[in-house]
Design a protein around this motif. Structure first.
Motif, mmCIF file in Angstrom:
data_model
loop_
_atom_site.group_PDB
_atom_site.id
_atom_site.type_symbol
_atom_site.label_atom_id
_atom_site.label_comp_id
_atom_site.label_asym_id
_atom_site.label_seq_id
_atom_site.Cartn_x
_atom_site.Cartn_y
_atom_site.Cartn_z
ATOM 1 N N PHE A 175 0.845 -1.191 0.000
ATOM 2 C CA PHE A 175 0.000 0.000 0.000
ATOM 3 C C PHE A 175 0.887 1.250 0.000
ATOM 4 N N SER A 176 0.496 2.236 -0.771
ATOM 5 C CA SER A 176 1.309 3.445 -0.868
ATOM 6 C C SER A 176 0.515 4.726 -0.654
ATOM 7 N N HIS A 177 -0.807 4.626 -0.577
ATOM 8 C CA HIS A 177 -1.655 5.808 -0.380
ATOM 9 C C HIS A 177 -2.429 5.630 0.923
ATOM 10 N N PHE A 178 -2.107 6.464 1.900
ATOM 11 C CA PHE A 178 -2.725 6.384 3.219
ATOM 12 C C PHE A 178 -3.533 7.648 3.480
ATOM 13 N N VAL A 179 -4.677 7.479 4.135
ATOM 14 C CA VAL A 179 -5.509 8.606 4.536
ATOM 15 C C VAL A 179 -5.672 8.517 6.052
ATOM 16 N N LEU A 180 -5.271 9.573 6.754
ATOM 17 C CA LEU A 180 -5.335 9.586 8.209
ATOM 18 C C LEU A 180 -6.489 10.470 8.662
ATOM 19 N N ALA A 181 -7.425 9.892 9.409
ATOM 20 C CA ALA A 181 -8.521 10.657 9.990
ATOM 21 C C ALA A 181 -8.051 11.190 11.335
ATOM 22 N N ILE A 182 -7.978 12.523 11.488
ATOM 23 C CA ILE A 182 -7.403 13.119 12.689
ATOM 24 C C ILE A 182 -8.389 14.079 13.338
ATOM 25 N N GLY A 200 8.219 7.453 2.041
ATOM 26 C CA GLY A 200 8.079 6.914 0.694
ATOM 27 C C GLY A 200 6.657 6.563 0.323
ATOM 28 N N VAL A 201 5.676 7.261 0.949
ATOM 29 C CA VAL A 201 4.261 7.004 0.663
ATOM 30 C C VAL A 201 3.545 8.331 0.493
ATOM 31 N N GLN A 202 2.284 8.270 0.074
ATOM 32 C CA GLN A 202 1.432 9.458 0.005
ATOM 33 C C GLN A 202 0.474 9.455 1.182
ATOM 34 N N ILE A 203 0.426 10.559 1.918
ATOM 35 C CA ILE A 203 -0.471 10.661 3.063
ATOM 36 C C ILE A 203 -1.382 11.869 2.884
ATOM 37 N N ASP A 204 -2.696 11.638 2.969
ATOM 38 C CA ASP A 204 -3.691 12.702 2.987
ATOM 39 C C ASP A 204 -4.419 12.652 4.322
ATOM 40 N N TYR A 205 -5.202 13.695 4.607
ATOM 41 C CA TYR A 205 -5.830 13.800 5.917
ATOM 42 C C TYR A 205 -7.325 14.081 5.814
ATOM 43 N N LEU A 206 -8.072 13.485 6.737
ATOM 44 C CA LEU A 206 -9.470 13.817 6.951
ATOM 45 C C LEU A 206 -9.527 14.516 8.303
ATOM 46 N N ARG A 207 -9.814 15.787 8.307
ATOM 47 C CA ARG A 207 -9.754 16.583 9.536
ATOM 48 C C ARG A 207 -11.153 16.695 10.151
ATOM 49 N N GLU A 208 -11.386 15.944 11.210
ATOM 50 C CA GLU A 208 -12.673 15.960 11.894
ATOM 51 C C GLU A 208 -12.782 17.218 12.765
ATOM 52 N N GLN A 209 -13.862 17.937 12.624
ATOM 53 C CA GLN A 209 -14.105 19.090 13.490
ATOM 54 C C GLN A 209 -14.675 18.641 14.835
ATOM 55 N N SER A 210 -15.296 17.489 14.837
ATOM 56 C CA SER A 210 -15.776 16.850 16.067
ATOM 57 C C SER A 210 -15.605 15.349 15.892
#
Length: 355
Positions: A175-182, A200-210
């Motif tokens: 796996f090379s594409h990670f999405v972190l829910a923070i 050496g990977v791609q990281i995107d974020y899901l930014r929770e407001q709550s």
């Protein structure tokens, strides 16, 4: 053949490689030729592992005068190297290297065959385009005081954050594409990992407001994934084969798959069995066995239709909704090492044992 199909195919091969002791040498030769994994697994009528057969075993048998119609029990190697289901991948790889072998059966204490490690499958890194989503927004209140000024997934285990262990494991699986829910102290996670370039990977974020629970953050995805994707809690360190889990999910055309692990609990007292006021039996400190949620899942894109934007939802609730809609939800029995770092004693164990 691409890596995805190869891994799915390999997962099925070991089952096809099983023959009974009274099968013929001719059948074994045909099996070796058709499957091309260079091993036959011999299992008796009680589903107990007996041994293995290779080309060399067959050649030696034929040189001793056995014929093609002779039973394979006469050429079975009964002391092959086997490993338990909870042995880590790196250790298995070392055993293969030291012993110069390319196959190691996975056998439990009752001699049940649970799988087969193949060199090509364990040593060659696959490539997967599927997303891997890590739920890293929880406060980790049970892990206080370690999480007072630190997000739970950033707590250190063996010199690196829990989250880094998970990402490295996922990378090992291709796996090379990670999405972190923070959410809670999410800026600390972003500052540490950035866009993932250092790993050496791609990281995107899901930014929770709550806080949105263990699955609600998926409604924040910019685009619905086109393929099935892995979701894992941010406090679970495991040697689970994420790729095998994904292939299992796809093979059974499920909407959602939950990795489950067998948990055993021994009653501390002798149990008295009664019927009304009559004593009908006794069990001395019986052991209860049940499957528990391992906190690792695979979801198909259609599962996201059951979620409402910015609305909290936990994974068990999503599974219930899918079940109510007659969608297929399945369990993936896992046997690999697994640790849910939820309490200080779990963290202590993780830091004083090999992880």
């Amino acid at each position: 053949m691409d890596d995805k199909n190869l891994n799915s195919m390999t997962d099925e091969l070991w089952r096809s490689a099983i023959l009974p002791p009274d099968a013929t040498i001719e059948q074994a030769i045909s099996n070796l030729d058709q499957l091309a994994i260079k091993i036959v697994l011999v299992v008796n009528e009680q589903d107990k592992f007996v041994g293995t057969i290779s080309d060399g075993d067959i050649r030696r048998g034929l040189l001793k005068g056995l014929g093609l119609n002779s039973q394979i029990k006469n050429v079975t190697y009964r002391k092959p190297l086997v490993v338990p289901p909870d042995m880590g991948r790196e250790t298995v790889l070392q055993l293969m290297t030291v012993n110069k072998i390319q196959q190691i059966p996975v056998v439990d204490e009752s001699l049940q065959v649970l799988g087969l490690h193949l060199w090509d499958n364990i040593a060659i890194q696959p490539t997967r385009s599927n997303l891997m989503v890590i739920m890293a927004g929880g406060k980790g209140t049970r892990l206080l005081p370690y999480t007072e000024n630190c997000p739970k997934p950033m707590v250190m285990v063996s010199g690196k954050p829990i989250l880094e262990h998970i990402i490295e494991r996922g990378k090992l699986e291709g796996f090379s594409h990670f999405v972190l829910a923070i959410n809670y102290l999410g800026h600390m996670i972003e500052n540490y990992f950035g866009n993932g370039e250092n790993l050496g990977v791609q990281i995107d974020y899901l930014r929770e407001q709550s806080a949105l629970g263990t699955v609600g953050a998926l409604t924040l995805l910019d685009h619905k994934p086109s393929d099935s994707f892995v979701v894992t809690n941010g406090d679970v360190i495991t040697d689970i084969r994420y790729g095998d889990l994904l292939d299992f999910h796809n093979r059974y055309n499920a909407s959602a798959t939950m990795a489950v692990r067998l948990h055993e609990w021994q009653h501390p007292f002798g149990v008295v069995l009664t019927q009304d006021i009559e004593v009908v039996g006794f069990e001395e400190k019986p052991i209860a066995r049940s499957h528990i949620n391992a906190g690792v899942y695979v979801l198909s894109p259609d599962a996201l239709n059951e979620l409402a934007l910015n609305t909290a939802c936990d994974m068990p609730s999503l599974f219930e909704r899918l079940k109510d809609k007659s969608k297929r939800i399945i369990a993936y029995p896992m046997h690999e090492p697994w640790l849910d770092i939820g309490r200080p004693e779990d963290l202590y164990w993780a830091n004083t044992n090999e992880v």
